[in-house]
Design an enzyme around this catalytic site. Structure first.
Site, PDB file in Angstrom:
ATOM      1  N   GLU A  76       0.831  -1.206   0.000  1.00  0.00           N
ATOM      2  CA  GLU A  76       0.000   0.000   0.000  1.00  0.00           C
ATOM      3  C   GLU A  76       0.866   1.257   0.000  1.00  0.00           C
ATOM      4  OE1 GLU A  76      -2.894   2.306  -0.620  1.00  0.00           O
ATOM      5  OE2 GLU A  76      -3.506   0.247  -0.209  1.00  0.00           O
ATOM      6  N   LYS A 132      -1.198   3.764 -12.002  1.00  0.00           N
ATOM      7  CA  LYS A 132      -2.058   3.740 -10.818  1.00  0.00           C
ATOM      8  C   LYS A 132      -2.858   2.441 -10.739  1.00  0.00           C
ATOM      9  CE  LYS A 132      -2.936   8.618  -9.927  1.00  0.00           C
ATOM     10  NZ  LYS A 132      -4.022   9.600  -9.823  1.00  0.00           N
TER      11      LYS A 132
END
Length: 129
Positions: free
Chosen positions: A75, A100
């Site tokens: 993350e 992304k």
């Protein structure tokens, strides 16, 4: 031709102390700016102690806790990619969008790995043979 960055330190104990400080800054930035990171930390705060308690061996404890730390690491990397992409352009760019999306996919796969690891360790205890 020496193209080293003027922002790179040269080494020694000072470098280690500075690197630790930069790491803390990064964790703080992720906490302040990334809701997904805060959610995953909240989950890890609950599940890591639970995994350490439920694990019956050092290996099980490592698997149950370690896979949650791995989720946080991925993350953080995804958030870094997103921040860099947004710094380059907030407009629609297919390559930035792809970067992304790939980062998000990495987080998803890591979450699935975490769920599978927990299931593999804990389900045999509750399911009959």
């Amino acid at each position: 031709m020496n193209r080293s960055s003027p922002y790179k330190s040269t080494g020694g104990l000072v470098r280690i102390v500075r690197a630790f400080g930069y790491s803390l800054q990064g964790l703080g930035a992720a906490w302040r700016h990334e809701a997904a990171f805060r959610q995953e930390v909240a989950l890890a705060v609950i599940l890591i102690p639970l995994g350490l308690w439920l694990g019956t061996s050092a290996l099980e404890r490592l698997l149950l806790a370690g896979v949650l730390v791995l989720v946080l690491v991925v993350e953080l990397l995804n958030s870094a990619v997103e921040a860099l992409a947004d710094a380059i352009s907030t407009g629609h760019d297919p390559l930035l969008g792809r970067a992304k999306d790939i980062g998000s996919a990495a987080v998803l796969l890591t979450l699935l790995l975490a769920a599978a690891t927990w299931a593999a360790v804990l389900l045999p205890r509750v399911l009959p043979d």
